[in-house]
Each structure stands twice: as structure tokens, then as C-alpha cells.
Design a protein around this motif. Structure first.
Motif, PDB file in Angstrom:
ATOM      1  N   ASN C 432       1.033  -1.294   0.253  1.00 30.67           N
ATOM      2  CA  ASN C 432       0.242  -0.315   0.084  1.00 30.67           C
ATOM      3  C   ASN C 432       1.078   1.494  -0.280  1.00 30.67           C
ATOM      4  OD1 ASN C 432      -2.741  -0.554  -0.356  1.00 30.67           O
ATOM      5  ND2 ASN C 432      -2.361  -1.783   1.881  1.00 30.67           N
ATOM      6  N   GLY C 433       2.452   0.683  -0.315  1.00 35.09           N
ATOM      7  CA  GLY C 433       2.910   2.213  -0.126  1.00 35.09           C
ATOM      8  C   GLY C 433       3.538   2.750   1.102  1.00 35.09           C
ATOM      9  N   LEU C 434       3.584   1.285   2.383  1.00 35.84           N
ATOM     10  CA  LEU C 434       3.516   2.938   3.405  1.00 35.84           C
ATOM     11  C   LEU C 434       5.073   2.069   3.519  1.00 35.84           C
ATOM     12  CD1 LEU C 434       0.542   0.904   5.453  1.00 35.84           C
ATOM     13  CD2 LEU C 434       1.009   4.165   4.669  1.00 35.84           C
ATOM     14  N   LEU C 435       6.160   3.377   3.891  1.00 33.89           N
ATOM     15  CA  LEU C 435       7.249   3.371   3.907  1.00 33.89           C
ATOM     16  C   LEU C 435       7.448   1.879   5.427  1.00 33.89           C
ATOM     17  CD1 LEU C 435       8.549   6.550   4.509  1.00 33.89           C
ATOM     18  CD2 LEU C 435       8.752   5.321   2.639  1.00 33.89           C
ATOM     19  N   THR C 436       8.219   0.809   5.422  1.00 37.34           N
ATOM     20  CA  THR C 436       8.634   0.111   6.259  1.00 37.34           C
ATOM     21  C   THR C 436       9.839  -0.366   6.657  1.00 37.34           C
ATOM     22  OG1 THR C 436       6.993  -1.113   5.329  1.00 37.34           O
ATOM     23  CG2 THR C 436       8.412  -2.336   6.743  1.00 37.34           C
ATOM     24  N   GLY C 437      10.032   0.007   7.636  1.00 31.84           N
ATOM     25  CA  GLY C 437      11.193  -0.249   8.824  1.00 31.84           C
ATOM     26  C   GLY C 437      11.451  -1.426  10.167  1.00 31.84           C
ATOM     27  N   TRP C 438      12.760  -2.101   9.802  1.00 28.65           N
ATOM     28  CA  TRP C 438      12.572  -2.732  11.128  1.00 28.65           C
ATOM     29  C   TRP C 438      13.897  -2.285  12.036  1.00 28.65           C
ATOM     30  CZ3 TRP C 438      13.592  -7.526   7.832  1.00 28.65           C
ATOM     31  CH2 TRP C 438      12.224  -7.652   6.850  1.00 28.65           C
ATOM     32  N   GLY C 439      13.430  -2.394  12.776  1.00 27.40           N
ATOM     33  CA  GLY C 439      14.789  -1.789  14.355  1.00 27.40           C
ATOM     34  C   GLY C 439      14.632  -2.681  15.255  1.00 27.40           C
ATOM     35  N   MET C 440      15.744  -2.413  15.999  1.00 27.29           N
ATOM     36  CA  MET C 440      15.704  -3.722  17.404  1.00 27.29           C
ATOM     37  C   MET C 440      16.802  -2.338  18.791  1.00 27.29           C
ATOM     38  SD  MET C 440      19.232  -5.527  17.028  1.00 27.29           S
ATOM     39  CE  MET C 440      19.262  -5.975  18.785  1.00 27.29           C
ATOM     40  N   GLY C 441      15.711  -3.427  19.575  1.00 27.85           N
ATOM     41  CA  GLY C 441      17.021  -3.338  20.844  1.00 27.85           C
ATOM     42  C   GLY C 441      17.096  -4.040  22.191  1.00 27.85           C
ATOM     43  N   THR C 442      18.301  -3.950  22.568  1.00 26.73           N
ATOM     44  CA  THR C 442      18.636  -4.800  23.913  1.00 26.73           C
ATOM     45  C   THR C 442      18.069  -4.598  24.836  1.00 26.73           C
ATOM     46  OG1 THR C 442      20.647  -5.032  22.404  1.00 26.73           O
ATOM     47  CG2 THR C 442      19.977  -6.438  24.721  1.00 26.73           C
ATOM     48  N   ALA C 443      17.562  -5.533  25.739  1.00 27.23           N
ATOM     49  CA  ALA C 443      16.432  -5.081  26.870  1.00 27.23           C
ATOM     50  C   ALA C 443      17.645  -5.865  28.202  1.00 27.23           C
ATOM     51  CB  ALA C 443      15.554  -6.369  26.928  1.00 27.23           C
ATOM     52  N   LEU C 444      17.470  -5.254  29.161  1.00 24.28           N
ATOM     53  CA  LEU C 444      18.333  -6.197  30.619  1.00 24.28           C
ATOM     54  C   LEU C 444      17.553  -5.238  31.231  1.00 24.28           C
ATOM     55  CD1 LEU C 444      21.452  -6.511  31.664  1.00 24.28           C
ATOM     56  CD2 LEU C 444      21.496  -4.008  31.805  1.00 24.28           C
ATOM     57  N   PHE C 445      17.516  -6.125  32.874  1.00 28.82           N
ATOM     58  CA  PHE C 445      17.011  -5.926  34.023  1.00 28.82           C
ATOM     59  C   PHE C 445      17.120  -6.204  35.083  1.00 28.82           C
ATOM     60  CE2 PHE C 445      13.091  -4.980  37.355  1.00 28.82           C
ATOM     61  CZ  PHE C 445      12.991  -3.545  36.319  1.00 28.82           C
ATOM     62  N   PRO C 446      17.796  -5.385  35.809  1.00 24.49           N
ATOM     63  CA  PRO C 446      17.706  -6.646  37.700  1.00 24.49           C
ATOM     64  C   PRO C 446      17.341  -6.923  37.679  1.00 24.49           C
ATOM     65  CG  PRO C 446      17.732  -4.174  37.982  1.00 24.49           C
ATOM     66  CD  PRO C 446      17.579  -4.565  35.930  1.00 24.49           C
ATOM     67  N   CYS C 447      17.692  -8.610  38.562  1.00 16.43           N
ATOM     68  CA  CYS C 447      16.667  -9.014  39.117  1.00 16.43           C
ATOM     69  C   CYS C 447      16.971  -8.807  40.520  1.00 16.43           C
ATOM     70  CB  CYS C 447      17.220 -10.480  38.515  1.00 16.43           C
ATOM     71  SG  CYS C 447      17.898 -11.113  38.296  1.00 16.43           S
ATOM     72  N   PRO C 448      15.809  -8.254  41.255  1.00 13.89           N
ATOM     73  CA  PRO C 448      16.345  -7.884  42.670  1.00 13.89           C
ATOM     74  C   PRO C 448      15.282  -8.824  43.600  1.00 13.89           C
ATOM     75  CG  PRO C 448      15.080  -6.097  42.046  1.00 13.89           C
ATOM     76  CD  PRO C 448      15.595  -7.365  40.653  1.00 13.89           C
ATOM     77  N   MET C 449      15.456  -9.023  44.691  1.00 14.90           N
ATOM     78  CA  MET C 449      14.932  -9.504  45.627  1.00 14.90           C
ATOM     79  C   MET C 449      14.447  -8.646  47.032  1.00 14.90           C
ATOM     80  SD  MET C 449      16.306 -13.809  45.752  1.00 14.90           S
ATOM     81  CE  MET C 449      15.119 -14.274  46.939  1.00 14.90           C
ATOM     82  N   PHE C 450      13.935  -8.793  47.149  1.00 11.23           N
ATOM     83  CA  PHE C 450      13.422  -7.901  48.521  1.00 11.23           C
ATOM     84  C   PHE C 450      12.880  -9.470  49.576  1.00 11.23           C
ATOM     85  CE2 PHE C 450      11.744  -5.675  45.221  1.00 11.23           C
ATOM     86  CZ  PHE C 450      12.186  -5.141  45.371  1.00 11.23           C
ATOM     87  N   ALA C 451      12.401  -9.420  50.757  1.00 12.01           N
ATOM     88  CA  ALA C 451      12.257  -9.991  51.725  1.00 12.01           C
ATOM     89  C   ALA C 451      11.007 -10.258  51.903  1.00 12.01           C
ATOM     90  CB  ALA C 451      13.285  -9.244  53.210  1.00 12.01           C
ATOM     91  N   ALA C 452      11.218 -11.427  52.193  1.00 12.97           N
ATOM     92  CA  ALA C 452       9.419 -12.156  52.504  1.00 12.97           C
ATOM     93  C   ALA C 452       9.416 -13.361  52.967  1.00 12.97           C
ATOM     94  CB  ALA C 452       8.459 -12.670  51.128  1.00 12.97           C
TER      95      ALA C 452
END
Lengths: 165, 341, 748
Positions: C432-452
Motif C-alpha cells: 500500500n505504499g507505506l514506508l516500512t522499517g525494522w529496528g531492534m533493541g537489547t533489554a536488560l533488567f536487574p533481578c532484585p529480591m526483597f525479603a518475604a
């Protein structure tokens, strides 16, 4: 001023004395009729959490003044299941994980029931997405919601065929 | 919300008699109740007109005109097969607006009477800050003042099709061309209309000729998210094509002016010409020729120009056989034969 | 969605299974009770008045008009507010902020409570609040990041991030043969859980019962208790369901404290529920940032330096500085790393943690900068990231407790079809004439623990009750935690009754930081283990038991029976063991927190790779994300169905960040002019199409006993950059300000 209105809510007639014309259908249900299943998300018709079915059509109960509704049939989330038997839309929402926190869910489900009745979308996912766009889900369970509406639409169509046969 | 008296008249005469200064007509309420909650309007009396008989029908008159009762819901009008067939861009505009829930309740009269939504404008002095982006500030038809755009999608194709508003009031019945309904901005904030105190809209009417555009008729709405958003710019374009040439054209723009903005000069330019992309660009140029940027929204003028040109091209390609899955969206396939048809 | 979730190794019979939500029926029938659904007898409704200026003083409130309104029972202003025992500027618990509770007539931001009205009905209280019609002595509002001087952040724990520097940054800059120097801006965003903040407060003497949505029940009890001068154990919180939290519901807020005070003063239950507009002010937000990133590479496209400076907006009276620049730590193997933070004080409500605080904003800028660096190097963005893959934590050299990022890259790229991507932008158009693009990113997240803490009670019939004050705000605690508990007890899920969401239960800790399943789940796991251990002792000592004398052997629990490890012929049922011992029940206790030695030794993070496709109308510049694939490695996945939902939700938050969310202030008043869902856009259903999640299993023996890393927040990280990079790839335009709007592309 006092107004008296009669509503049929989830099949049961209710005579309601409204002492205040400002009361919306949403606040009537939640604060006066002990039906808090219908949720308040924005109170301005911008999120769909308060969706109920009035006279067969999905509406935002937050923008509907109760006083205008004398004689109306209202279906809320509390009235959708038949006893312990869930409505196909309710079943599909559970199966497809069409919610997370569950707060917008009553509105999503009532909106889906309304959309399916409108026959506007069928099982076309793009039409379902468009048709469900009046219901915001901040957890963003949209993927599951679309699948659930698609699935329920098919099941309800099959059940109808079965009934007709 | 300020307390108000509530009356529910059973006839139009009763309704008109119930009117008094400070009273407001309550139809679907999707705009009015919201404005009452924010305190933007504070009527002393609500006259619930939803029980008035005879205002919820769509009929074809003897002269071929289509008369839409004031209380017909947005959804019912868009879904009326005959109406959608004759006025596809009106149906498309309706379905591109608001949400399914709102369209079920909002009336056609309420839609054209919607208040501007720009918060700067509703509450305060005119904006001066480019950070606002000026997305909802008018660039046309302001008479040099600051004004919010008219938020209605529906009114845009209607004004292109010469719609007329039928009203009744203390002074009797009269008709107002939709093009004249919304007044140029005045000194007071808030846009005002040509309705006189106590006048009630009974119907909208489209002339018989309006159906002559059905085969080439589109509404295009650019917005900040795929659905459930007001227009950033929109255009309704209709062409009557005879022998490969444009016999007659209609073009109106939305979200650029305090009212739905019909551009007769562009229509005149198109009449009699062969279909051609350059022609559409030229017509769009003409349509925006008087536009003035406000609050940093010069981009809106360019966007409206491109929207107009695209809408014309889409109309030329032909009305789709079935309503697109995403009505009026740039992401609805643009050719006549649609994926979802 | 195709079944792309790699089902992890089975852990017992329950964990690892895509069980549907145990609270599903309650949620689809409207019987799940959220705070404001409670209406005790004799209830009063409270509505507060939000300031409509951002700085100055309130000079007049028309109290008489409000009090005269039928149904209004009380107007609380700074002039008559009953005393609080606690100092509103104190921070009684971790994660606390200074609150506004009518302590004086000053206004510090628009939306701040300046009066509270009580009414017999919601309608009366609402109109009473409007009738107060405040007048002000206003001062100029500072609401934009340039409206005041930026200052360095003095590090001080929560909300005051320290800068980090590893390696020789100057040398890293000098060694670069190619470098970029780019500045990205992110807008103020508001959590906007669908359930607005609310409270229903009831006093009985000096005992306080609250229905209140809270992401930390016991901590909130202590917080509320502080303000009212009562012991924490006098406060009971009931919060079986939260209608979303996203970081905004961890601690008491001013409006909630005021409603509790009103209940105390009137001796009646009081309900207060914020309006949607009121969500833009006293309950936190993600502060706006401006981030400068300087990256350099050598001839082999190896990063010589990542130099990330963040400027964040905070309030004039408290500290929460979005730790955006820290997102550049721990991810890419750069020769030198620097993260620095500065802040500017504005007349806005205090920001706070909002889903992936720091990581979301910081990653948005970092992942775009990485894309720009890859472009400068002339290599594929994925290849560029692989060349700079960190085998150990950059800077510290610590080993990762586990890291399957490479697998995420590979599997995500494969699923997405990344290899077909043209290197240069503006190369792809659809039919349909729409501009198309591909992108990427890296994900990082800490995994903390609290107390329970948790408790497990085995009953004489062989069923069990497990308890912890865990929170379900949508992530699925009711289900996933029950699965863990059932496994720890060797019981089928339907034999386990799970109680949570109440402060009288053992402390389930904080639902935040993506650490709740690990922490509360760890406690439940330990409690179940304690029951099984005791059961084994009883059986081994019981001459009647088939397990008699097996005291030196280990036992395992399965389907309600205890087995000698490796000898299925010797087993005994839970019920029989208890019956012979004459015990009606057997109680076990457990707790969980991170082992300090492991925390010291390892870098612990979840990882992911997000690939996005966008379409852009070439003339109209409207954008739609049409496809996303997110591949995440987050340790053990307890419930793939619910984890997928959380990750999808996070990715959609990425769409929201990239394209929609922005609070706009009127510079004259400082008021947010789009403080509602019509003006403050978040994605609707039609914005979400073609999303897929893959999970890559990791066995991580160090993060915690269960190997859980958490999935609540990582979905947004990486997604924002992926979308912005896809927009560049479609259009050739780098928009360095979020959200990316039509006008930005049109005028680029």
C-alpha cells in the motif's frame, strides 16, 4: 427533587427512588445498588471500564444519567453468566488470558458482548481491534482480548447454528 | 456537578415550552454530561429530549433528500445500509470517531454541536507556547483570533454535501445551512453557534444531489493513535466522475478550523478536470492557501494539505465495497478493492 | 500467538505449566473486589480539591459555599485540619516520599490536594469540592527541563542515584576512530493504572482497617501507622486485587492519608477514589529526562566508551531522580563506561518509580544511540551488538549468574526474519505504499529480591493452606505463587488453598522491581519445604510408617505422599502420617531473600532482544507498529501463559513510550492540560498487532532457590529503542525526542 425510575437490571425489575438527578448509571450501580462489578476508570467516556449493556447496546455508564433511563433494560457483568455457567465471552477471556489486573475486564467483556451483537467485526482480528478500541487496558492485555473476542464470536456463531439445526 | 432540574417532555411542543435561560437540551449526553462533570457548563435545567417522538428515524423525502432525525445515534446512522450506500464518506467519518460505546449513544445533532476539546482553550487564555504543539488550534477561519478546532468528524463530510440543519424554537421553525451553523470565534472563549436561545435541532438533511457522489467518496483522518483519537487533520473528498473527468467535486477539511471547513475554491478548480495526482496537490494547496500557523503548528497546515490531496486521490480510486476495518485510517488499504472487502 | 514459549524444565508438577489464572472467574464475573468496590454502612465520600496552579499560595477557599451544599458534611482545609501525629515531610519507610496533607497553604505543583470535602453522597462531595473555588497568589511555574538550573545529584540511595565510572573514559573517547554525540529527550509519563488510587478507611478506637491498593502491605501499614501515631500492628490492610500498580502504589500518598484522617475525625467510614485527572499529580510519575550519549568505537567496531549523562526532572521538595544513565552499565562490553546524573527541580509532583525506572528511559536513549553508532560504523545493528557482547559484566568483570542474551538475539532475529533487513533506511515499502522499517533493541533488567515470609499448613485431610501477604496487581501472583507453593508441598494445585492480599498474613514483601515471584515465591517454597522436613521427621520416627527408620535418607514429596528418594516402594501419605501422629495440622514457616555472597559474586540480570516493524505513511507521517518479536531470558518461568502476558504488556508499554505518552504542561499555570485519557494517550487495542514473545530458558542456581529472575518490567526495556530505530529505518529520520509524533516526522 426526587425522581422515581424503574429499571430491569440483570433481568430483575428494580424501582429506584433517585433523590438526585446528577447520579450516573455507573454511580447508581456501584454506590447505591451494590453492583460494583462495573468499574470506574475515567468517569468521562474515555476508557470503557464502565461499559454495560442498555437496551441491547453497549454504552459508557459513566456518561449516562440514571434519570434518563426509566424503563430501560440494563445488563452488567454480574448478570452475564447463567448461574455457574459462564458466558462464552467470559470463558474465552480466561482461556486467552485477556486480562491481567482485571480492573478493565468487566468493561472489556461487556463491550465484547455488545460488539458481537452488533455483528460489526465477525472474527476478523483487525475489525475486533478497532471495535474494542473504546476499552483501554493499561496492563495491555490486548493480544489476549482480541483472541478472546475472536474465539467467543466463533463459539457463539456455532452454538447459534447448533440451535437452529 | 451543579444540581439541576430535570424534565422529560413527551412532545416537541412540551420541550420547547420547557426551555428557559440556563436550560440545556440533553440528548445522548456523551459531550454534555462530560462538560458538566468538568464544570465547563453548568445548566440549571436539563431537558431530556430522548423521549421525543419521531426524531429517531432516517427517511427519504419526496424530493429525494435524506432526512436524519436529530436523535438518530451515530452508530445507527453509520450502520443503516441505505444511508451508508448513498453517503459512504459520512458513514466512514462516523465510524472513525469516538468509540463503539459512544457512537451507540451520541446523537447526530449532538455530534455536530460538540464543544471544542482543547484544554488550553476551554479553560484559559489562548496559548502562546509551541510546546502545546498547537495540534488542536485552528489555522483557518479564525479571523485572526485564537480558536480551537471543531472536533467533529461527522460534520466534515456533511458540510461538503450541503447538509442543512432543521431547527425549531420560540420563533418557529427554520433551516440553517450546516456551513453557517458554527460562528467565527468571538471575544468569549468557547465556540458558539447560530442557534438562537431555545432553538432545538430536529433533523439534519442531505439534498438528493448529495447521493450522486457515492461511487467516489472517502473520509481520511490522521491521528496520534490508530483508533479512539481526535483528528490531527482530516478531509472528506467526493468526486462525481463522468467519462474519466471530474464533473463535480466536494472537499471539506476537519480539525483545521473552528468549524467544518468546506473549500469551494478547491472544488471549483477540480471541476471539469481529468484525474491527476498533480491536480489533487494543486487543489490541496488552494484549500490551505489562507492558513495561518498558531502556537507552533505550521506543520498542521502542511499535514492538512497532504491529507486533502490524499483524500482526493482515495476518492478518485473509488469507494471501497466494504467499510475498511480501520475506517478513515491511513492504515486502511487505499485502493478501491480492499483487503477486508 | 503461536506456541513459541519454550516450556522450561518441569519443576514438580505445577510450576512451568501454563495454568489459567486462578482468579480468572472472579475477574470475569465482576466479583473480584477492588478497593473502591467496598461500601461499608454509614459511609461518607471524600473528594479533594486539586490545585490549579503549580506554585504559590492558596489565598481563599469558599468554605461557606461548599458547606451550604446539601449533603456536604465537612470541609477540611489547612485552617481546620486535625493534627497528624507524623511529619508529612518525614519518610517513615523505604520508598516513602514527602506527602501533601494540607500542612500549609502553599502550592508546590498543580494537582496537589488543597482541601478535602466530605459528603453523604459522591455527588454532594464532588460539587462541594468544586464550590470551594480556590483563589491563589500564584508565582511563575517551572515545568520544563530548562526552566531552572540543573544540579549534580548527591547520591543517597533510593531516588538519588550515584554516578558510575569504569575504566579510563577520557582514553576511551581518545581511542575512538568513530564517535557519536547525541542527545535524547523523554517526556513526563504518568502511571495511570486503570484503578485509580483509592482508600476505604474505618476506625475502631485506635485500630484502623483499610481497603487500599498497595504493592507493599506490611510496609504500608507501618507508613500509615506512623502518620496516626499508632503501632503498625493496629493497621490492617485488605488488598486482594490491585487494578494495576506499575510502581505507583507502593507507599501511602497524601490523599489517602487525608481520607483516613477524615474517617478518624468523623467516626465514620470514608471512601476516597481519585479521579483520572487527579492521577496526574500526587501519586508519582516518570520524570522527564534529557540524556547525552557519547559513544566511540575502534576500527573493529568495538566500543571504546559509553559515556551517558542524564538530566532528570524532579520536584521542588523531594528527591526522585530517574536513574536513566545507569542503563548503560552492565550491558555492552565497552572499554570505558560512565554514567552521570544531574537533576532539575520543577514545580511538579515528585516523580517515582514507574515500570522499569531508569531502565526504560535510559534504554530508550542508549538503544537509539547504539543504532546510530552501528549506522556510523556501517554495520548491521544486531551484528554491532554481538561484536560488543559482554561475557562478563562490563566494568566490574563479575560473572553473570546466567546470561542467555545471545540466544535471545538469535532466536528473536530468526523468528522476526531480521536477516532480510536492508542496511540502509527508507528501502522498504509495503503493497500500500507505506514506508516500512525494522529496528531492534537489547533489554536488560536487574533481578532484585526483597525479603518475604510465608507459612504453610498441612491439614489432616492432606490438603494445605499457604499464606503470605503477596500482591496480585495483574502479574498473576494468585496463580504463579500457588503453583510454587503446591510444588514445594508435593501437592496438586487444587489441593492448595492460597491466602494473600491481607496484612495479617506473613509479610509477602514488596511487589516491585520484578522481584515478587522470586521473593514471595521463595518464602512459600521454603515454608513448604519446612512442612515436608517436619513430616519426614515424624514419619521416620513412626514405627507404623513405611518410612520408619529412613531418617538418614532424603525424602521427596509427590501427589500428597512422601517417598524415600530413589525408592518409590517406600512411601506414606501426608494424611496418614498426620493421622498416626494425632496432629490436626502441621505448620511450616519459610522466608526468602538474596544470599549476600551470591549477590556479591555475580551480576544478576534478565536479558532480552526486541525486534520491531513499523509502517509509516510517507506523506501523512502517521506511525503504526505492525510487528514485534521479543525474546527474553529471565531464568525459570513459573507460568508461561502469564509470563507471556506480562512481557507482551511490557512491550506495549514500549509502544506507548515510543509513540504516545507525554504529559503537557501549560507554561502559564504549570497545569497538565492533557490530564485525561482523551489527551494523555496510551495504546488502544487497534495499536497492538503482530506481537510475539519467546522465552529462552535459563537454569540459574545463584539468583535464588527457584531460579526465578522476574518478567514484570523487562518487556518495556529495549522495545522503545527498537521502535524508534524501526522508524529511522522506515523514514531515514532520527527523532531524538519521545514520544515520536506526526509533527516530528513531518518536519524532520
Amino acid at each position: 427533587m426526587s425522581l422515581s425510575i424503574r429499571l430491569t437490571i440483570n433481568g430483575a425489575p428494580r424501582d429506584i427512588a433517585l433523590e438526585d438527578a446528577r447520579v450516573t448509571l455507573l454511580d447508581l450501580l456501584r454506590e447505591r445498588l451494590a453492583l460494583p462489578g462495573t468499574k470506574k476508570g475515567c468517569d468521562r467516556g474515555q476508557c470503557g471500564a464502565c461499559t454495560v449493556i442498555v437496551n441491547g447496546k453497549r454504552v459508557n455508564s459513566c456518561l449516562t444519567l440514571a434519570a434518563t433511563l426509566d424503563g430501560a433494560q440494563v445488563t452488567t457483568i454480574e448478570g452475564l453468566a447463567t448461574g455457574d455457567r459462564l458466558h462464552p465471552v467470559q470463558e474465552a477471556f480466561i482461556e486467552q488470558d485477556g486480562f491481567q489486573c482485571g480492573y478493565c475486564t468487566p468493561g472489556q467483556i461487556m463491550s465484547a458482548v455488545g460488539l458481537i451483537a452488533e455483528g460489526r467485526a465477525g472474527d476478523d482480528p483487525e475489525r475486533i481491534r478497532e471495535g474494542m478500541s473504546g476499552n483501554i487496558c493499561r496492563c495491555a492485555a490486548y493480544h489476549g482480548i482480541t483472541l478472546a473476542v475472536q474465539e467467543a464470536t466463533r463459539r457463539m456463531a456455532e452454538a447459534e447454528k447448533g440451535d437452529a439445526a | 456537578m451543579k444540581p439541576f432540574d430535570f424534565v422529560q417532555p413527551r412532545t416537541v411542543d412540551e420541550a420547547l415550552a420547557a426551555w428557559e435561560p440556563g436550560a440545556a437540551w440533553l440528548g445522548g449526553g456523551t459531550n454534555l454530561v462530560d462538560l458538566m462533570k468538568t464544570g465547563a457548563v453548568q445548566p440549571a435545567k436539563l431537558i431530556d429530549i430522548t423521549r421525543l417522538p419521531g426524531l429517531d428515524t432516517i427517511e427519504t423525502r419526496a424530493d429525494g433528500a435524506t432526512r436524519i432525525g436529530a436523535l438518530v445515534s451515530n452508530a445507527d446512522l453509520a450502520d443503516d445500509p441505505g444511508f451508508a450506500r448513498s453517503f459512504p464518506m459520512v458513514a466512514e467519518a462516523l465510524l472513525s470517531g469516538a468509540s463503539g460505546q459512544l457512537r451507540n449513544v451520541a446523537t447526530v445533532a449532538g455530534n455536530i454541536m460538540q464543544s471544542p476539546r482543547d484544554a488550553f482553550y476551554r479553560e484559559l487564555d489562548p496559548p502562546s507556547d509551541p510546546l502545546s504543539g498547537g495540534a488542536s488550534l485552528a489555522v483557518l477561519g479564525t479571523g485572526g483570533r485564537f480558536a480551537a478546532v471543531n472536533p467533529s468528524d461527522f460534520a466534515v463530510p456533511l458540510v461538503a454535501l450541503d447538509a442543512v440543519v432543521e431547527v425549531r424554537g420560540p420563533g418557529g421553525a427554520r433551516e440553517i445551512a450546516l456551513a453557517d451553523l458554527h460562528l467565527p470565534p468571538g471575544d468569549a472563549p468557547g465556540n458558539s453557534t447560530a442557534l438562537r436561545p431555545g432553538e432545538l435541532i430536529l433533523a439534519l438533511r442531505l439534498p438528493a444531489a448529495a447521493a450522486g457522489f457515492a461511487a467516489h467518496s472517502r473520509y481520511l483522518k490522521v491521528r496520534d493513535r490508530t483508533s479512539f483519537a481526535f483528528a490531527t487533520a482530516s478531509a472528506a473528498a467526493s468526486l462525481r466522475i463522468e467519462g474519466g473527468r471530474i464533473a463535480e467535486a466536494r472537499l471539506a477539511l476537519g480539525a483545521v478550523a473552528p468549524r467544518p471547513w468546506r473549500v469551494a475554491e478547491a472544488e471549483a478548480l477540480l471541476a471539469g478536470r481529468a484525474i491527476d495526482a498533480d491536480l489533487f496537490a494543486e487543489a490541496a494547496e488552494v484549500a490551505l492557501s489562507g492558513a495561518v500557523a498558531v502556537g507552533g503548528n505550521g506543520w498542521k497546515i502542511e499535514l492538512a494539505r497532504r491529507t486533502a490531496a490524499r483524500a482526493l486521490a482515495m476518492a478518485a480510486a473509488g469507494t471501497p465495497a466494504r467499510m475498511p476495518a480501520l475506517p478513515a485510517s491511513p492504515f486502511a488499504p487505499q485502493a478501491g478493492d480492499l483487503i477486508h472487502a | 500467538m503461536p506456541d513459541t514459549l519454550a516450556h522450561p524444565v518441569r519443576f514438580g508438577s505445577n510450576a512451568g505449566q501454563p495454568v489459567t489464572r486462578r482468579d480468572g472467574i472472579a475477574k470475569v464475573t465482576g466479583t473480584a473486589t477492588f478497593t473502591a468496590d467496598n461500601s461499608p454502612e454509614n459511609l461518607l465520600h471524600a473528594v479533594y480539591v486539586p490545585a490549579t496552579i503549580a506554585r504559590g499560595r492558596v489565598t481563599h477557599l469558599d468554605v461557606a459555599a461548599a458547606e451550604a451544599h446539601p449533603g456536604v458534611t465537612m470541609v477540611m482545609t489547612p485552617g481546620n485540619r486535625p493534627a497528624l501525629q507524623g511529619d508529612p515531610s518525614a519518610k517513615p519507610t523505604m520508598f516513602s516520599f514527602r506527602i501533601e496533607v494540607l500542612q500549609d497553604d502553599s502550592v508546590r505543583y498543580a494537582g496537589q490536594p488543597i482541601a478535602l470535602v466530605l459528603g453523604e453522597t459522591l455527588e454532594a462531595a464532588t460539587e462541594g469540592a468544586r464550590l470551594l473555588n480556590p483563589r491563589y497568589a500564584a508565582e511563575p511555574a517551572r515545568t520544563r527541563i530548562d526552566d531552572d538550573e540543573a544540579a549534580p545529584v548527591e547520591p543517597g540511595g533510593f531516588g538519588r542515584p550515584a554516578g558510575v565510572e569504569h575504566g579510563d573514559v577520557a582514553a576511551g573517547h581518545a581511542a575512538a576512530t568513530k564517535a557519536i554525540d547525541v542527545t535524547y529527550e523523554t517526556s513526563a509519563q504518568y502511571h495511570n493504572a486503570m484503578e485509580t488510587h483509592a482508600v476505604v478507611a474505618q476506625w475502631e478506637g485506635d485500630k484502623l482497617s483499610l481497603d487500599v491498593p498497595s504493592q507493599a502491605l506490611l510496609m504500608s501499614c507501618a507508613g500509615y501507622a506512623y502518620f496516626f501515631g499508632i503501632p503498625a500492628e493496629n493497621v490492617t490492610i485488605r488488598a486482594p486485587y490491585l487494578g494495576g500498580g506499575f510502581g505507583s502504589k507502593a507507599i501511602p500518598t497524601g490523599p489517602q492519608v487525608l481520607a483516613i484522617l477524615a474517617a478518624k475525625e468523623t467516626g465514620r467510614p470514608v471512601k476516597l477514589m481519585l479521579t483520572r485527572q487527579q492521577m496526574f499529580g500526587p501519586v508519582g510519575h516518570r520524570g522527564a529526562t534529557r540524556q547525552r550519549l557519547r559513544l566511540g568505537i575502534d576500527d573493529g567496531a568495538a566500543l571504546t566508551v559509553i559515556d551517558h549523562e542524564g538530566l532528570a526532572a524532579t520536584s521542588s521538595f523531594d528527591d526522585f531522580v530517574e536513574p536513566a544513565a545507569n542503563a548503560s552499565q552492565g550491558l555492552y562490553a565497552a572499554g570505558a563506561l560512565r554514567s552521570a546524573h544531574r537533576a532539575v527541580r520543577l514545580d511538579v509532583g515528585t516523580p517515582g518509580p514507574m515500570r522499569a525506572p531508569g531502565e526504560a528511559s535510559g534504554s530508550a536513549a542508549l538503544e537509539c544511540a547504539m543504532d546510530e553508532m552501528a549506522e556510523a560504523a556501517g554495520i548491521d545493528p544486531l551484528e554491532f551488538r554481538l561484536r560488543n557482547y559482554a561475557e562478563t559484566e562490563p566494568g566490574t568483570g563479575k560473572p553473570y549468574s546466567s546470561k542467555a542474551l545471545r540466544e535471545c538475539y538469535m532466536q528473536g532475529a530468526e523468528r522476526f526474519g531480521w536477516s532480510g533487513r536492508p542496511l540502509l533506511p527508507r528501502q522498504m515499502k509495503d503493497e500500500n505504499g507505506l514506508l516500512t522499517g525494522w529496528g531492534m533493541g537489547t533489554a536488560l533488567f536487574p533481578c532484585p529480591m526483597f525479603a518475604a515470609d510465608a507459612r504453610a499448613t498441612l491439614r489432616s485431610d492432606g490438603s494445605a493452606l499457604v499464606e503470605t501477604s503477596a500482591i496480585d496487581m495483574g502479574q498473576g501472583a494468585w496463580t504463579a505463587l500457588a503453583q510454587i507453593a503446591a510444588d514445594s508441598l508435593g501437592l496438586p494445585l487444587d489441593m492448595v488453598e492460597f491466602r494473600a492480599g491481607h496484612s495479617s498474613l506473613p509479610d509477602g514483601g514488596v511487589a516491585g522491581g520484578s522481584g515478587h515471584t522470586a521473593t514471595a515465591g521463595g518464602a512459600l517454597h521454603a515454608a513448604g519445604g519446612d512442612v515436608i522436613r517436619q513430616l519426614g521427621e515424624i514419619a521416620a520416627a513412626d514405627p507404623e510408617s513405611p518410612l520408619h527408620g529412613a531418617g538418614n535418607a532424603a525424602f521427596s514429596a509427590r501427589d500428597g505422599r512422601l517417598y524415600v528418594d530413589g525408592d518409590d516402594s517406600r512411601s506414606d501419605s501426608f494424611a496418614d502420617i498426620l493421622a498416626r501422629a494425632g496432629s490436626a495440622e502441621l505448620v511450616g514457616n519459610g522466608s526468602a531473600s538474596r544470599a549476600p555472597e551470591d549477590a556479591e559474586k555475580f551480576s544478576m540480570h534478565s536479558h532480552g532482544a526486541v525486534f520491531a516493524e513499523v509502517k509509516v505513511d510517507p506523506d501523512l507521517c502517521q506511525v503504526r507498529v505492525t510487528r514485534m518479536v521479543g525474546a527474553f531470558a529471565a531464568g525459570r518461568i513459573i507460568n508461561p501463559k502469564l509470563a507471556e502476558s506480562q512481557l507482551l504488556g511490557g512491550m506495549i508499554w514500549g509502544i506507548s513510550f515510543a509513540l504516545h505518552e507525554e504529559a503537557k504542561h501549560d507554561p502559564r499555570t504549570g497545569r497538565i492540560v492533557n490530564a485525561d485519557f482523551a489527551g494523555y494517550h496510551v495504546p488502544v487495542n487497534a495499536d497492538v498487532t503482530g506481537l510475539e514473545v519467546l522465552t529462552v530458558h535459563e537454569d540459574d542456581p545463584y539468583v535464588n532457590a527457584l531460579g526465578i529472575k522476574g518478567v514484570g518490567e523487562i518487556g518495556i526495556v529495549g522495545s522503545v529503542g527498537a521502535i524508534a530505530n524501526a522508524i529511522w529505518h522506515a523514514t531515514g529520520h532520527r527523532i531524538r525526542r519521545f514520544p515520536i509524533r506526526i509533527e516530528d516526522l513531518l518536519t524532520a
